[in-house]
Design an enzyme around this catalytic site. Structure first.
Site, short mmCIF file in Angstrom:
data_model
loop_
_atom_site.label_atom_id
_atom_site.label_comp_id
_atom_site.label_asym_id
_atom_site.label_seq_id
_atom_site.Cartn_x
_atom_site.Cartn_y
_atom_site.Cartn_z
N GLU A 142 -94.90 8.32 -26.04
CA GLU A 142 -93.66 8.57 -26.79
C GLU A 142 -93.87 7.96 -28.16
O GLU A 142 -93.77 6.74 -28.33
CB GLU A 142 -92.47 7.91 -26.08
N CYS A 183 -86.77 6.17 -33.67
CA CYS A 183 -87.74 7.26 -33.66
C CYS A 183 -87.04 8.58 -33.97
O CYS A 183 -87.65 9.50 -34.49
CB CYS A 183 -88.45 7.32 -32.32
N GLU A 207 -93.84 8.46 -41.32
CA GLU A 207 -92.60 7.95 -40.75
C GLU A 207 -92.03 6.87 -41.67
O GLU A 207 -92.78 6.03 -42.17
CB GLU A 207 -92.88 7.36 -39.36
N LYS A 259 -95.33 -4.65 -20.68
CA LYS A 259 -95.72 -5.44 -21.85
C LYS A 259 -94.74 -5.05 -22.96
O LYS A 259 -94.87 -4.00 -23.59
CB LYS A 259 -97.15 -5.09 -22.25
P1 NAD Z 1 -96.54 -0.27 -32.27
O1 NAD Z 1 -97.39 0.89 -32.00
O2 NAD Z 1 -96.95 -1.22 -33.34
O3 NAD Z 1 -96.38 -1.17 -30.96
C1 NAD Z 1 -95.86 -0.64 -29.77
C2 NAD Z 1 -96.32 -1.51 -28.61
O4 NAD Z 1 -97.73 -1.38 -28.48
C3 NAD Z 1 -96.05 -3.00 -28.80
O5 NAD Z 1 -95.68 -3.55 -27.58
C4 NAD Z 1 -97.41 -3.53 -29.24
O6 NAD Z 1 -97.61 -4.89 -28.95
C5 NAD Z 1 -98.33 -2.66 -28.43
N1 NAD Z 1 -99.70 -2.53 -28.94
C6 NAD Z 1 -100.14 -2.64 -30.22
N2 NAD Z 1 -101.47 -2.42 -30.28
C7 NAD Z 1 -101.88 -2.17 -29.01
C8 NAD Z 1 -103.14 -1.86 -28.43
N3 NAD Z 1 -104.25 -1.76 -29.16
N4 NAD Z 1 -103.20 -1.64 -27.10
C9 NAD Z 1 -102.08 -1.71 -26.35
N5 NAD Z 1 -100.87 -2.01 -26.84
C10 NAD Z 1 -100.76 -2.23 -28.16
O7 NAD Z 1 -95.08 0.28 -32.54
P2 NAD Z 1 -93.77 -0.55 -32.93
O8 NAD Z 1 -93.85 -0.94 -34.36
O9 NAD Z 1 -93.50 -1.60 -31.92
O10 NAD Z 1 -92.65 0.57 -32.73
C11 NAD Z 1 -92.28 1.47 -33.72
C12 NAD Z 1 -92.88 2.82 -33.42
O11 NAD Z 1 -92.49 3.27 -32.15
C13 NAD Z 1 -92.40 3.88 -34.39
O12 NAD Z 1 -93.48 4.70 -34.76
C14 NAD Z 1 -91.38 4.66 -33.58
O13 NAD Z 1 -91.16 5.97 -34.01
C15 NAD Z 1 -92.01 4.61 -32.23
N6 NAD Z 1 -91.00 4.86 -31.23
C16 NAD Z 1 -91.05 6.05 -30.54
C17 NAD Z 1 -90.07 6.32 -29.60
C18 NAD Z 1 -90.06 7.60 -28.82
O14 NAD Z 1 -89.36 7.65 -27.83
N7 NAD Z 1 -90.81 8.62 -29.20
C19 NAD Z 1 -89.05 5.40 -29.37
C20 NAD Z 1 -89.04 4.22 -30.10
C21 NAD Z 1 -90.02 3.95 -31.01
#
Ligand code: NAD
Length: 523
Positions: free
Chosen positions: A242, A276, A374, A169
């Site tokens: 992650e 991140c 963040e 997804k």
């Molecule tokens: P997000 O948490 O908003 O969304 C991430 C994913 O989760 C998306 O595909 C979203 O549709 C899905 N999602 C949202 N709500 C959900 C739910 N209730 N159940 C299941 N899936 C759900 O994050 P984002 O804005 O897409 O990404 C940015 C974040 O990701 C930042 O905090 C960044 O630091 C983190 N990030 C971490 C890493 C790492 O390797 N540690 C890498 C990249 C990004």
């Protein structure tokens, strides 16, 4: 029925964040369709697993060839959908995936080979132990938009090569990049049922979490990660999380300021600060503080902001306006609380709705929101410190623990400081590039998550460990199969002495006495 109809009409829309151009609108699968994709994958997975690792490696080789062939097209698509400059898409996404594939091609066979387990215990010498690494079954992957190819692809490839099926997804903002990944994998020979992309927003992700997956690999924000962990706990679904970071950069008093300032500027602004692993808290020794700030300011002023498809552009747009407003409010609040704004600090509406000027804030204090939450935008926040101890204390004063960097001309000193920083990765004299080292584990501690991706540790997440043990003397009953009594207890005490006594006399008595017990067995 009414609910089904409502869900079936869910759509995601993909925009170019630089221009606002609508790239494509896509229907999302209903929850039932997400469950069906998982069920189909579950049915097909044993055949994929039985194919064997050598055949699967061949498929990865083909994928690598196709991705290499299409590198420019894929990088351009990433730029159009996620906004980052073309060359960043090429290096931090396409190249990272090509090299991760190289790592898997080189290592998957050896990784899946059963490992013998030597038995140190005297009592267990008659057995032969082995570790087997078996596929979980169906791995669910939920990924973010900021690295729309490298994050889902590296996890997907590790899952596939170890014999799993995958249902991915992707972020609702970057569906097209995932569909391109799907197309390349299919061309490479991955069967349709073994890798499926289900586009959609959080509710599609929630449906995937509820489906019959065997493990979930989630990359995204801390709040979503926590929600996922709670739901997963109910059915004890294993998860890799992650999550976000607030990475500190420690510039020690002997650092090369020209090098460290270039690293800070790139580390804070790469991908418009939406990484991140971005440099989010920059701590600089007071003796170097003003010269460091001056160098950062000078270098930032030379950066060109605009549409990442134009070759001269250094910084692209942010992903959407909502994200920009969050960063804007963090910066405004910091300035109101006394942070010194050296440059930037405002949106760039002439370029488009999602552009924000690269921003440097000095004299930022630890209690400001911009140092605690963040900041997913192009902001470099800088603070002075007076000693290595203080730098380490400031670095560790965070709920996050993804990565960190230490800057010094003395690498021994740098490594000593690095060992004291609580994080999943600490780099000495570099930043962020750890993500491009395919052998290096990637992941965080504290609120930055649990589990690892990339490298051997990433592969370990994709398998269940099974211990297989075979007795070499199947015709012999074990002495501990009852026959308990005073004599037996005495003999067992002697047996313990035989193994652990440091006195020769006790050892010899133990050997003789414990031998006698074999005859006293009752069963
Ligand atoms: P997000 O948490 O908003 O969304 C991430 C994913 O989760 C998306 O595909 C979203 O549709 C899905 N999602 C949202 N709500 C959900 C739910 N209730 N159940 C299941 N899936 C759900 O994050 P984002 O804005 O897409 O990404 C940015 C974040 O990701 C930042 O905090 C960044 O630091 C983190 N990030 C971490 C890493 C790492 O390797 N540690 C890498 C990249 C990004």
């Amino acid at each position: 029925m009414a609910t089904d109809l409502q869900i079936a009409t869910r759509r995601v829309v993909s925009f170019n964040p630089a221009t606002g151009e609508l790239l494509r609108e896509l229907d999302c699968p209903s929850d039932a369709e997400v469950h069906a994709a998982v069920a189909v994958a579950r049915l097909a997975q044993p055949t994929w697993n039985e194919l064997g690792v050598e055949r699967r490696i061949r498929v990865l080789r083909e994928f690598q060839k196709l991705l290499h062939r299409d590198k420019a097209e894929v990088a351009r698509l990433i730029t159009r959908e996620a906004g980052k400059p073309y060359v960043e898409a090429l290096l931090t996404e396409v190249l990272v995936v090509l090299d991760a594939t190289r790592f898997l091609i080189d290592n998957a066979f050896e990784f899946l080979r059963e490992t013998p387990v030597e038995h140190g215990s005297f009592a267990m010498k008659t057995k032969r132990g082995r570790i087997l690494r078996e596929a979980h079954g169906v791995i669910g992957i939920i990924s973010p938009w900021n690295y729309p190819l490298s994050i889902p692809a590296v996890d997907t490839l590790a899952a596939l090569v170890t014999g799993n099926a995958v249902v991915l997804k992707p972020s609702e903002f970057t569906s097209l990049v995932s569909l391109k990944l799907q197309s390349l994998l299919r061309q490479a020979g991955v069967p349709e049922a073994i890798f499926a992309v289900v586009v959609g927003d959080g509710s599609t992700g929630a449906a995937l979490l509820q489906a019959e997956i065997d493990k979930l690999v989630f990359t995204g924000s801390v709040p979503t990660g926590k929600r996922i962990a709670q739901t997963a706990a109910v059915r004890l679904l294993p998860v890799v999380l992650e999550l976000g970071g607030k990475d500190p950069m420690l510039v020690l008093d002997d650092a090369d300021i020209d090098v460290a300032s270039s690293a800070a500027v790139w580390g804070a602004f790469v991908n418009a600060g939406q990484a991140c692993l971005s440099v989010e808290r920059c701590y600089v020794h007071r003796s170097q503080y003003e010269s460091f700030l001056a160098a950062c300011l000078d270098k930032t002023k030379k950066l060109r902001v605009g549409n990442g498809l134009e070759p001269e552009i250094d910084i692209g747009p942010m992903i959407h306006e909502r994200q920009l407003r969050i960063v804007e409010s963090q910066v405004n609040e910091a300035v109101a609380q006394g942070a010194r704004l050296l440059t930037g600090g405002s949106p760039l509406p002439k370029l488009g709705a999602n552009f924000y000027a690269p921003t440097i804030l000095a004299d930022v204090t630890q209690d400001m929101r911009i140092m605690r939450e963040e900041t997913f935008g192009p902001v470099l926040s800088v603070t002075p410190f007076d000693s290595d101890d203080e730098a380490v204390r400031l670095a560790n004063d965070s709920e996050f623990g993804l990565a960190a960097s230490v800057w010094t001309r003395n690498t021994r000193r740098g490594e000593a400081v690095a060992r004291r920083v609580v994080a999943g990765t600490v780099m000495v004299n570099d930043t962020i590039s750890c993500f491009g080292i395919s052998e290096a584990p990637h992941g965080g501690v504290k609120a930055s998550g649990m589990g690892r991706s990339h490298g051997r540790f990433g592969l370990e997440e994709m398998v269940r460990v099974k211990y297989l043990d075979t007795d070499r003397m199947p015709g012999m009953k074990k002495v501990w199969w009852y026959g308990y009594g005073e004599r037996f207890s005495g003999a067992m005490e002697a047996f313990v002495d035989l193994q652990f006594s440091r006195s020769l006399g006790q050892w010899t008595r133990g050997a003789l006495k414990s031998l006698g017990v074999v005859k006293s067995r009752k069963l």
